[in-house]
Design a protein around this motif. Structure first.
Motif, mmCIF file in Angstrom:
data_model
loop_
_atom_site.group_PDB
_atom_site.id
_atom_site.type_symbol
_atom_site.label_atom_id
_atom_site.label_comp_id
_atom_site.label_asym_id
_atom_site.label_seq_id
_atom_site.Cartn_x
_atom_site.Cartn_y
_atom_site.Cartn_z
ATOM 1 N N LYS A 99 -8.748 5.166 4.357
ATOM 2 C CA LYS A 99 -8.031 5.389 3.936
ATOM 3 C C LYS A 99 -6.539 6.182 4.541
ATOM 4 O O LYS A 99 -5.838 6.917 3.890
ATOM 5 C CB LYS A 99 -8.189 5.173 2.525
ATOM 6 C CG LYS A 99 -8.514 4.530 1.795
ATOM 7 C CD LYS A 99 -8.852 5.663 0.086
ATOM 8 C CE LYS A 99 -9.136 4.034 -1.086
ATOM 9 N NZ LYS A 99 -7.742 3.504 -1.903
ATOM 10 N N ARG A 113 -5.327 3.798 11.741
ATOM 11 C CA ARG A 113 -5.664 3.877 10.470
ATOM 12 C C ARG A 113 -7.171 4.337 10.776
ATOM 13 O O ARG A 113 -7.781 3.307 11.262
ATOM 14 C CB ARG A 113 -4.939 3.012 9.626
ATOM 15 C CG ARG A 113 -5.660 1.878 9.116
ATOM 16 C CD ARG A 113 -4.132 3.421 7.956
ATOM 17 N NE ARG A 113 -4.458 3.464 6.902
ATOM 18 C CZ ARG A 113 -4.490 1.875 5.489
ATOM 19 N NH1 ARG A 113 -3.361 1.276 6.059
ATOM 20 N NH2 ARG A 113 -4.643 1.996 4.028
ATOM 21 N N TYR A 167 -3.388 7.064 1.959
ATOM 22 C CA TYR A 167 -2.996 5.769 1.535
ATOM 23 C C TYR A 167 -3.802 5.747 0.324
ATOM 24 O O TYR A 167 -4.799 5.320 0.036
ATOM 25 C CB TYR A 167 -3.190 4.727 2.090
ATOM 26 C CG TYR A 167 -1.872 4.531 2.915
ATOM 27 C CD1 TYR A 167 -0.910 3.747 2.781
ATOM 28 C CD2 TYR A 167 -2.488 4.704 4.499
ATOM 29 C CE1 TYR A 167 -0.279 3.959 3.394
ATOM 30 C CE2 TYR A 167 -1.197 4.430 5.103
ATOM 31 C CZ TYR A 167 -0.353 4.197 5.158
ATOM 32 O OH TYR A 167 0.268 4.161 5.789
ATOM 33 N N THR A 211 -1.702 11.277 6.701
ATOM 34 C CA THR A 211 -1.427 10.150 5.106
ATOM 35 C C THR A 211 -3.334 10.060 4.528
ATOM 36 O O THR A 211 -3.618 9.363 5.735
ATOM 37 C CB THR A 211 -0.644 9.483 6.195
ATOM 38 O OG1 THR A 211 0.695 9.159 6.630
ATOM 39 C CG2 THR A 211 -0.198 8.008 5.032
ATOM 40 N N ARG A 245 7.235 -0.389 6.909
ATOM 41 C CA ARG A 245 7.276 0.544 6.972
ATOM 42 C C ARG A 245 8.226 1.324 6.097
ATOM 43 O O ARG A 245 9.262 1.305 6.440
ATOM 44 C CB ARG A 245 5.817 1.816 7.307
ATOM 45 C CG ARG A 245 6.454 3.393 7.111
ATOM 46 C CD ARG A 245 5.832 4.072 7.250
ATOM 47 N NE ARG A 245 4.202 3.186 7.468
ATOM 48 C CZ ARG A 245 3.265 4.303 8.175
ATOM 49 N NH1 ARG A 245 3.344 5.389 9.360
ATOM 50 N NH2 ARG A 245 1.982 3.824 8.073
ATOM 51 N N VAL A 272 0.708 -1.320 -0.250
ATOM 52 C CA VAL A 272 0.084 -0.157 -0.340
ATOM 53 C C VAL A 272 1.260 1.366 0.005
ATOM 54 O O VAL A 272 1.723 1.225 0.346
ATOM 55 C CB VAL A 272 -1.052 0.013 1.055
ATOM 56 C CG1 VAL A 272 -1.662 1.208 1.278
ATOM 57 C CG2 VAL A 272 -1.362 -0.956 1.327
ATOM 58 N N SER A 273 0.451 2.592 -0.944
ATOM 59 C CA SER A 273 1.173 3.602 -0.951
ATOM 60 C C SER A 273 0.182 4.787 -0.640
ATOM 61 O O SER A 273 -1.009 4.837 -1.095
ATOM 62 C CB SER A 273 2.270 4.037 -2.069
ATOM 63 O OG SER A 273 1.141 3.308 -3.203
ATOM 64 N N GLY A 274 0.881 5.880 -0.106
ATOM 65 C CA GLY A 274 0.288 6.722 0.103
ATOM 66 C C GLY A 274 1.379 8.086 0.480
ATOM 67 O O GLY A 274 2.854 8.014 0.430
#
Length: 165
Positions: free
Chosen positions: A139, A136, A162, A160, A70, A31-33
């Motif tokens: 997203k 979290r 995501y 953040t 991470r 997963v990227s963000g």
């Protein structure tokens, strides 16, 4: 008294719903963000610099529902109040840019997580560690962390989003 009980009950139901929704999400492996960061200098940095701002690129690799790795690449900029040199009379405005290259592990504990990252910080030319705690929500990720790089420390609040998987 009834209003207080009703308010507390509604808050508990909303909180429970958020926890259930957070736990029910099926996380992808990769997963990227991107993050936006507000940094607060601590200790020696506090006497020279004011609040800092930063942006990050984040990549998380989820091993399972509890543990993840991470990787962060971030940039923070700090500026300070004008300083007048008593000898030359020149005015100097301190400014420092810090590129952060960190990696670490995160462990989810119910809806809250803890993590520790380590890496290199270019503006202070030092290796450092970043312990963090966060939550979290879908997203979005809200995190508080402490950056310790050599003799420099700053706390940060980070949001953040995501966007990719």
């Amino acid at each position: 008294m009834k209003t207080l009980i009703r308010t507390i009950t509604i808050m508990c139901l909303v909180f429970f719903g958020i926890v259930v929704e957070t736990q029910a999400q099926e996380e992808k492996k990769l997963v990227s963000g991107n993050s936006f960061n507000v940094a607060i200098p601590i200790g020696d940095m506090e006497s020279t610099y004011n609040l800092g701002l930063g942006i990050y690129g984040n990549i998380d690799y989820n091993f399972n529902k509890v543990f993840a790795a991470r990787f962060d690449l971030g940039w923070n900029t700090f500026s300070g109040s004008e300083i007048v040199d008593p000898i030359t009379g020149l005015i100097e405005e301190p400014k420092m840019d810090v590129w952060e290259f960190t990696a670490g592990l995160r462990a989810k504990l119910a809806f809250v997580y803890v993590e520790v990252r380590g890496g290199y910080f270019t503006g202070v030319k030092s290796w450092g560690v970043v312990p963090a705690v966060g939550v979290r929500l879908g997203k979005f990720d809200i995190q508080g962390n402490l950056n310790v790089a050599g003799d420099n420390q700053w706390g940060a609040a980070r949001l953040t989003y995501y966007w990719g998987g």
